[in-house]
Design a protein around this motif. Structure first.
Motif, PDB file in Angstrom:
ATOM      1  N   GLY A  72       0.774  -1.230   0.000  1.00 59.38           N
ATOM      2  CA  GLY A  72       0.000   0.000   0.000  1.00 59.38           C
ATOM      3  C   GLY A  72       0.808   1.283   0.000  1.00 59.38           C
ATOM      4  N   HIS A  73       2.145   1.184  -0.140  1.00 60.70           N
ATOM      5  CA  HIS A  73       2.993   2.374  -0.096  1.00 60.70           C
ATOM      6  C   HIS A  73       3.979   2.359  -1.260  1.00 60.70           C
ATOM      7  N   PRO A  74       4.341   3.533  -1.790  1.00 66.37           N
ATOM      8  CA  PRO A  74       5.369   3.599  -2.818  1.00 66.37           C
ATOM      9  C   PRO A  74       6.753   3.389  -2.197  1.00 66.37           C
ATOM     10  N   LEU A  75       7.562   2.596  -2.836  1.00 71.89           N
ATOM     11  CA  LEU A  75       8.875   2.217  -2.315  1.00 71.89           C
ATOM     12  C   LEU A  75       9.892   3.336  -2.521  1.00 71.89           C
ATOM     13  N   LYS A  76      10.726   3.548  -1.502  1.00 71.71           N
ATOM     14  CA  LYS A  76      11.877   4.432  -1.609  1.00 71.71           C
ATOM     15  C   LYS A  76      13.102   3.629  -1.186  1.00 71.71           C
ATOM     16  N   GLY A  77      14.160   3.687  -1.947  1.00 75.94           N
ATOM     17  CA  GLY A  77      15.355   2.931  -1.608  1.00 75.94           C
ATOM     18  C   GLY A  77      15.193   1.462  -1.947  1.00 75.94           C
ATOM     19  N   LYS A  78      15.819   0.608  -1.134  1.00 71.54           N
ATOM     20  CA  LYS A  78      15.777  -0.832  -1.356  1.00 71.54           C
ATOM     21  C   LYS A  78      14.985  -1.508  -0.238  1.00 71.54           C
ATOM     22  N   LEU A  79      14.313  -2.606  -0.604  1.00 64.84           N
ATOM     23  CA  LEU A  79      13.549  -3.354   0.381  1.00 64.84           C
ATOM     24  C   LEU A  79      13.802  -4.842   0.184  1.00 64.84           C
ATOM     25  N   PRO A  80      14.259  -5.570   1.229  1.00 61.72           N
ATOM     26  CA  PRO A  80      14.443  -7.017   1.099  1.00 61.72           C
ATOM     27  C   PRO A  80      13.109  -7.701   0.816  1.00 61.72           C
ATOM     28  N   LEU A  81      13.152  -8.702  -0.070  1.00 63.91           N
ATOM     29  CA  LEU A  81      11.953  -9.445  -0.435  1.00 63.91           C
ATOM     30  C   LEU A  81      11.935 -10.801   0.234  1.00 63.91           C
ATOM     31  N   ARG A  82      10.746 -11.272   0.541  1.00 63.76           N
ATOM     32  CA  ARG A  82      10.553 -12.617   1.068  1.00 63.76           C
ATOM     33  C   ARG A  82       9.477 -13.315   0.259  1.00 63.76           C
ATOM     34  N   THR A  83       9.526 -14.622   0.280  1.00 66.09           N
ATOM     35  CA  THR A  83       8.489 -15.401  -0.380  1.00 66.09           C
ATOM     36  C   THR A  83       7.119 -14.990   0.170  1.00 66.09           C
ATOM     37  N   GLY A  84       6.205 -14.710  -0.716  1.00 65.69           N
ATOM     38  CA  GLY A  84       4.876 -14.255  -0.320  1.00 65.69           C
ATOM     39  C   GLY A  84       4.673 -12.767  -0.491  1.00 65.69           C
ATOM     40  N   ASP A  85       5.765 -11.996  -0.615  1.00 69.77           N
ATOM     41  CA  ASP A  85       5.626 -10.564  -0.857  1.00 69.77           C
ATOM     42  C   ASP A  85       5.012 -10.323  -2.234  1.00 69.77           C
ATOM     43  N   ALA A  86       4.364  -9.185  -2.395  1.00 66.77           N
ATOM     44  CA  ALA A  86       3.787  -8.791  -3.675  1.00 66.77           C
ATOM     45  C   ALA A  86       3.897  -7.280  -3.821  1.00 66.77           C
ATOM     46  N   PHE A  87       4.101  -6.820  -5.051  1.00 65.21           N
ATOM     47  CA  PHE A  87       4.192  -5.384  -5.305  1.00 65.21           C
ATOM     48  C   PHE A  87       3.600  -5.090  -6.675  1.00 65.21           C
ATOM     49  N   THR A  88       3.311  -3.829  -6.919  1.00 64.94           N
ATOM     50  CA  THR A  88       2.749  -3.427  -8.209  1.00 64.94           C
ATOM     51  C   THR A  88       3.606  -2.344  -8.835  1.00 64.94           C
ATOM     52  N   LEU A  89       3.605  -2.301 -10.164  1.00 63.86           N
ATOM     53  CA  LEU A  89       4.292  -1.263 -10.916  1.00 63.86           C
ATOM     54  C   LEU A  89       3.269  -0.171 -11.200  1.00 63.86           C
ATOM     55  N   GLY A  90       3.354   0.902 -10.412  1.00 66.30           N
ATOM     56  CA  GLY A  90       2.297   1.890 -10.412  1.00 66.30           C
ATOM     57  C   GLY A  90       1.200   1.420  -9.476  1.00 66.30           C
ATOM     58  N   LYS A  91       0.496   2.351  -8.865  1.00 61.38           N
ATOM     59  CA  LYS A  91      -0.568   1.965  -7.952  1.00 61.38           C
ATOM     60  C   LYS A  91      -1.695   1.333  -8.753  1.00 61.38           C
ATOM     61  N   GLY A  92      -1.933   0.048  -8.532  1.00 58.62           N
ATOM     62  CA  GLY A  92      -2.954  -0.664  -9.284  1.00 58.62           C
ATOM     63  C   GLY A  92      -2.484  -1.164 -10.630  1.00 58.62           C
ATOM     64  N   GLY A  93      -1.173  -1.039 -10.928  1.00 59.58           N
ATOM     65  CA  GLY A  93      -0.638  -1.523 -12.200  1.00 59.58           C
ATOM     66  C   GLY A  93      -0.333  -3.007 -12.155  1.00 59.58           C
ATOM     67  N   PRO A  94       0.483  -3.506 -13.083  1.00 62.01           N
ATOM     68  CA  PRO A  94       0.841  -4.927 -13.100  1.00 62.01           C
ATOM     69  C   PRO A  94       1.355  -5.384 -11.732  1.00 62.01           C
ATOM     70  N   ARG A  95       0.893  -6.558 -11.296  1.00 60.67           N
ATOM     71  CA  ARG A  95       1.205  -7.069  -9.955  1.00 60.67           C
ATOM     72  C   ARG A  95       2.220  -8.193 -10.039  1.00 60.67           C
ATOM     73  N   VAL A  96       3.215  -8.127  -9.180  1.00 56.47           N
ATOM     74  CA  VAL A  96       4.282  -9.126  -9.149  1.00 56.47           C
ATOM     75  C   VAL A  96       4.272  -9.817  -7.794  1.00 56.47           C
ATOM     76  N   GLU A  97       4.185 -11.150  -7.799  1.00 53.90           N
ATOM     77  CA  GLU A  97       4.233 -11.943  -6.571  1.00 53.90           C
ATOM     78  C   GLU A  97       5.568 -12.663  -6.476  1.00 53.90           C
ATOM     79  N   CYS A  98       6.147 -12.705  -5.279  1.00 49.93           N
ATOM     80  CA  CYS A  98       7.342 -13.496  -5.016  1.00 49.93           C
ATOM     81  C   CYS A  98       6.878 -14.897  -4.603  1.00 49.93           C
ATOM     82  N   VAL A  99       6.862 -15.817  -5.538  1.00 50.18           N
ATOM     83  CA  VAL A  99       6.234 -17.116  -5.335  1.00 50.18           C
ATOM     84  C   VAL A  99       7.125 -18.065  -4.547  1.00 50.18           C
ATOM     85  N   ALA A 100       8.414 -18.116  -4.882  1.00 54.61           N
ATOM     86  CA  ALA A 100       9.309 -19.075  -4.232  1.00 54.61           C
ATOM     87  C   ALA A 100      10.749 -18.623  -4.394  1.00 54.61           C
ATOM     88  N   GLY A 101      11.614 -19.097  -3.485  1.00 60.76           N
ATOM     89  CA  GLY A 101      13.044 -18.868  -3.604  1.00 60.76           C
ATOM     90  C   GLY A 101      13.555 -17.574  -3.018  1.00 60.76           C
TER      91      GLY A 101
END
Length: 264
Positions: A72-101
């Protein structure tokens, strides 16, 4: 992190393996040729990157016009990812899920939560706007490096694009289609397996769907067709598993499709 990280990009739900040390997401990435939603006009030319740093993977925005949004927030800097995280390119744009690994999907510690919070900007001033037609000066572009799409030598591999082969029992026509969701019917704008014969008007526009599930199963379901779908002489009332050799009857006997191959 020995496992190859896998992300899933919506729509339509492509699985992508990160086989290098970085994966750049944006309109000029070669990945956009395989995943059409990355050409959406809310996506910047070089929007963000998923990059390996030591024993973790991090997400970084490239000063994109519409931001990279996570929780729900725009990213600034770097953020570590974990399996299960999800983010979008633009608010409500294409959605990317971190599925595994990306590491175990454990709850963040208080320190990690505090670190993450410092990387998230106040969303009140951010909004998603189309990029098309904006002056080039408003687009902050990072310095280019590496391969044509800015990633490592082996930037990505689109996986999970299985292939289905059906044979029409009456005419002998073969249908070979790739994708995780395959619609059978008469509507050329909706069906990947198109039934066109004049004597097969009993087939609905969107008659039935074959889906390849993430767990490896393949299932068949009726899409509310007028005349029904049968699997091996049993009328479908719910989603059912599909295997090579199965027979699909659409509406009535003239339209029988035999499953010749399921290449997952």
């Amino acid at each position: 992190m020995a496992d190859t990280p896998i992300i899933k990009i919506h729509p339509p739900g492509h699985y992508v393996a990160l086989e290098g040390d970085a994966l750049f997401l944006g309109r000029d990435s070669r990945l956009a040729a395989a995943v059409s939603c990355l050409r959406d006009n809310v996506v910047s030319t070089r929007h963000c990157v998923i990059r390996r740093e030591a024993d973790r993977w991090v997400l970084e925005d490239f000063g994109s016009t519409n931001g990279t949004w996570i929780r729900g927030h725009p990213l600034k800097g770097k953020l570590p990812l974990r399996t299960g995280d999800a983010f979008t390119l633009g608010k409500g744009g294409p959605r990317v899920e971190c599925v595994a690994g990306f590491g175990e999907p454990l709850p963040r510690t208080a320190a990690e939560a505090a670190e993450a919070a410092t990387l998230l900007a106040d969303p009140s001033s951010a909004r998603t706007v189309p990029i098309e037609g904006r002056p080039a000066a408003t687009r902050r572009m990072p310095e280019r490096a590496g391969a044509a799409d800015g990633s490592a030598q082996h930037p990505f591999r689109v996986v999970g694009e299985p292939t289905l082969r059906l044979v029409h029992q009456g005419s002998g026509e073969e249908f070979s289609v790739s994708g995780r969701s395959i619609v059978i019917g008469r509507d050329p704008s909706a069906a990947q397996v198109l039934i066109r014969a004049d004597d097969e008007r009993h087939v609905s526009g969107r008659h039935a769907e074959i889906r390849f599930l993430p767990d490896g199963r393949v299932v068949l379901r009726d899409l509310g067709s007028t005349n029904g779908t049968w699997l091996n002489d049993i009328r479908l009332k719910a989603e059912q598993p599909l295997e090579v050799g199965d027979k699909l009857v659409l509406g009535n006997a003239p339209t029988v499709l035999v499953v010749a191959a399921l290449e997952i």
